[in-house]
Enzyme design. Structure first.
Site, PDB file in Angstrom:
ATOM      1  N   ARG A 103    -115.600 -49.469 -13.814  1.00 34.68           N
ATOM      2  CA  ARG A 103    -116.198 -50.549 -13.032  1.00 34.68           C
ATOM      3  C   ARG A 103    -117.229 -51.299 -13.888  1.00 34.68           C
ATOM      4  NH1 ARG A 103    -115.438 -53.595  -8.462  1.00 34.68           N
ATOM      5  NH2 ARG A 103    -117.198 -53.575  -7.043  1.00 34.68           N
ATOM      6  N   THR A 376    -107.009 -59.010  -6.392  1.00 35.81           N
ATOM      7  CA  THR A 376    -107.200 -57.816  -7.211  1.00 35.81           C
ATOM      8  C   THR A 376    -105.787 -57.356  -7.494  1.00 35.81           C
ATOM      9  OG1 THR A 376    -109.337 -57.239  -6.254  1.00 35.81           O
ATOM     10  CG2 THR A 376    -108.056 -55.393  -7.015  1.00 35.81           C
ATOM     11  N   THR A 394    -109.659 -55.342 -11.084  1.00 40.79           N
ATOM     12  CA  THR A 394    -109.998 -56.629 -10.481  1.00 40.79           C
ATOM     13  C   THR A 394    -110.939 -57.465 -11.329  1.00 40.79           C
ATOM     14  OG1 THR A 394    -110.755 -57.654  -8.412  1.00 40.79           O
ATOM     15  CG2 THR A 394    -112.027 -55.785  -9.199  1.00 40.79           C
ATOM     16  N   GLY A 468    -107.283 -56.475  -1.926  1.00 39.98           N
ATOM     17  CA  GLY A 468    -107.595 -56.973  -0.588  1.00 39.98           C
ATOM     18  C   GLY A 468    -109.061 -56.895  -0.206  1.00 39.98           C
TER      19      GLY A 468
HETATM   20  O1  DON Z   1    -114.216 -53.950  -5.825  1.00 33.23           O
HETATM   21  C1  DON Z   1    -113.981 -54.511  -4.767  1.00 33.23           C
HETATM   22  O2  DON Z   1    -113.957 -53.952  -3.694  1.00 33.23           O
HETATM   23  C2  DON Z   1    -113.646 -55.984  -4.795  1.00 33.23           C
HETATM   24  N1  DON Z   1    -114.235 -56.606  -5.936  1.00 33.23           N
HETATM   25  C3  DON Z   1    -112.169 -56.117  -4.786  1.00 33.23           C
HETATM   26  C4  DON Z   1    -111.737 -57.545  -4.725  1.00 33.23           C
HETATM   27  C5  DON Z   1    -110.400 -57.697  -4.169  1.00 33.23           C
HETATM   28  O3  DON Z   1    -109.722 -56.770  -3.827  1.00 33.23           O
HETATM   29  C6  DON Z   1    -109.944 -59.065  -4.002  1.00 33.23           C
HETATM   30  N2  DON Z   1    -108.590 -59.060  -3.552  1.00 33.23           N
HETATM   31  N3  DON Z   1    -107.787 -59.248  -2.924  1.00 33.23           N
END
Ligand code: DON
Length: 565
Positions: A103, A376, A394, A468
């Site tokens: 991350r 993502t 992502t 998502g």
């Molecule tokens: O880490 C996370 O929870 C978000 N940055 C994820 C972003 C995401 O899934 C966007 N997509 N559809």
């Protein structure tokens, strides 16, 4: 098909782009596949094929995951990346599991109120747009770390397919053309140069997309590993990008980035054991909480997507997401009460005020809103020996900060928006947070990404995950229950429409045609607000069938595709 022949296929399509057919996708897309040995399910058919070829060339599931990850950075730039971060769960053939956290981290110069104005109000968009929104990227370090621990094939072999696709180009699908076109304005606004993705004419399906600068960066990573990204020319270009606008990432931030092996979250549900991501993702804990809350009920008897089962599941979601907002953050910085949250006794205490006859009420604070541009990507891989990888990565929003590092050809994330900029103020996914997820130097922002591997009676059963934003956890929750409780075949479990509750805003979000009008009416009579929204998740799942074969299912919400042998 070997890598060489895959590339010939790609070049064949590329060479023919002068007379594109404009009909149908340029590659076969397989939504469902059953194989004897191995399976790769990703958001892009070319990435699935690369994973397959790595497996056939003697690589294991982690080798394939690394090659797929770099390939997605080329063929699926809205979310595949080297400028972002992610999480990986590995389960080896002997059942040993590991969680890799790559991350992004807040830069050292980040501080708690960095997205607030002088009156203490959140400056709209500051944590999402421009280089101040960028967290220190973790993907390259993560892939190098994964390779050191598990890799079988030489590192350079895992980069070569992505480099060839970046140099030679590939043909874009209709969906990709649409997304590229939708974001042209944002690309122009957020770049002081013309990145390869900027096209003054509209992108058309089957157009060829070549990324020479990205290829050069990938070559540096191929030759120098971590130093090819966090030091030398790539690092210099990233810092120049920061200096050209309001970014605060320094050479020191880049050099000191480290991905971390963590102990996964484990929990049982009937005869299943789920292995998922611990903090700084909320995914594993929140999923464990929701499943523990519904486990005492006979979901199957309540009926698939009946008002009774949707009500029960939404109430579990409401309670778990309320806890997420208060208690979850980077456990290296904040004492997350992990054991208490996932305890069964706590789940029954949380559900003690559940009424089958009445919707609960989330406290009326700030109503969140959803962004329409969220993306993502997740992929699931099982190799011939039974090693499994579940990986979600992502840039946060579609194309992250929309800024491409000039000269290096890759998008930078806007992951800083996943911090709570101010207590109670929703981020782009409508999620609120508190102290646990406040900005601090070098802290990791809380995530919802939920790469998960599920065992049944001690054997590999399912590999699953999805993009998502806030809906990630509820999508994994539903796909698992669709199979384990409602007995749906995997394809229906994944392709079926989904619903989502996240405490705030106090609504059940549904995809179009998820629930019948009667079920919606019944839910409204219980006191729920039901609201339509666009796609919820893009799940890539693999199931080990009772006969030992592997079934791969790619979501039908995009170009997602399964490959295997
Ligand atoms: O880490 C996370 O929870 C978000 N940055 C994820 C972003 C995401 O899934 C966007 N997509 N559809």
């Amino acid at each position: 098909m070997r890598i060489a022949s895959l590339l010939i296929l790609v070049l064949f399509f590329a060479c023919n782009s002068a007379t594109p057919t404009k009909k149908g996708p340029p590659y076969p897309i397989q939504k469902q596949l059953v194989t004897d040995n191995a399976m790769v399910v990703t958001a892009h058919p070319l990435a699935s094929e690369v994973g397959l070829e790595i497996l056939k060339a003697g690589g294991n599931a982690v080798d394939a995951a690394i090659a797929v990850n770099f390939t997605l950075a080329v063929v699926y730039p809205r979310a595949g990346n080297i400028g972002g971060g992610g999480f990986m769960i590995v389960r080896d053939k002997d059942g040993k599991t590991e969680a890799l956290d790559f991350r992004e981290k807040a830069p050292k110069a980040a501080f708690r109120d960095m997205y607030l104005d002088n009156n203490g109000e959140v400056v709209e968009g500051l944590s999402r747009n421009g280089t101040l929104a960028v967290g220190v990227p973790g993907v390259v370090d993560g892939m190098v770390n994964a390779h050191k621990k598990f890799g079988k094939l030489p590192w350079h072999k895992l980069l070569e397919p992505a480099i060839k696709l970046a140099v030679g180009g590939f043909l874009i699908t209709e969906q990709e053309a649409d997304v590229f076109n939708e974001f042209q304005g944002a690309f122009k606004e957020n770049n002081r140069h013309q990145p390869a993705i900027v096209n003054d004419a509209d992108w058309q399906p089957n157009d060829q997309f070549i990324q020479k600068e990205l290829a050069r960066t990938l070559m540096l990573i191929k030759d120098k590993g971590v130093a090819g990204f966090y030091e030398g020319p790539t690092a210099k270009l990233i810092i120049e990008e920061m200096k050209a606008s309001n970014g605060i990432i320094t050479h020191d931030d880049l050099k000191s980035y480290e991905s971390v092996w963590r102990t996964p979250v484990f929990f049982d549900y009937d005869e299943y054991r789920l292995v998922s991501m611990p903090p700084p993702s909320s995914g594993g804990i929140t999923l464990a909480q929701m499943l523990a809350m519904v486990e005492p009920y006979d979901l199957k008897a309540l009926g698939f997507q009946s008002s009774k089962s949707v009500h029960l599941m939404a109430e579990a979601e409401r309670r778990a997401y309320a806890d997420r907002a208060e208690h979850l953050g980077d456990a290296d910085f904040y004492k997350v009460p992990q054991q208490k949250l996932v305890a069964e006794a706590y789940a029954s205490q949380r559900m003690s005020n559940f009424s089958p006859q009445k919707a609960g009420k989330s406290e009326e604070t700030v109503a969140g809103k959803f962004s329409e541009s969220e993306e993502t990507t997740h992929f699931s891989i099982v190799d011939k020996d039974g090693n499994a990888v579940s990986l979600t990565t992502t840039l946060n929003s579609n194309f992250g900060s929309k800024t491409v590092v000039k000269g290096a050809g890759f998008f930078l994330n806007n992951e800083m928006d996943d911090f709570s900029a101010k207590p109670g103020v929703p981020n782009q996914f409508g999620l609120v947070g508190n102290e646990a997820n406040a900005v601090e130097p070098e802290k990791r922002m809380l995530s919802s990404m939920t790469p998960t591997i599920i065992e049944k009676n001690g054997e590999l059963f399912m590999v699953v995950g999805t993009p998502g934003g806030s809906t990630i956890i509820t999508s994994v929750f539903q796909v698992f229950l669709n199979v384990a409780e409602f007995g749906l075949p995997l394809k229906e479990a994944v392709h079926n429409k989904r619903f989502h509750h996240q405490w705030l805003p106090d609504k059940i979000f549904v995809e179009e045609n998820t629930l019948s009008p009667e079920v919606v009416k019944e839910l409204e009579n219980l006191g729920h607000v039901v609201e339509k929204r666009d796609y919820i998740g893009r799940v890539e799942a693999i199931l080990r069938l009772p006969n030992g074969k592997l079934e791969g299912v790619a979501d039908d919400r995009g170009d997602d595709s399964a490959s295997g042998y």
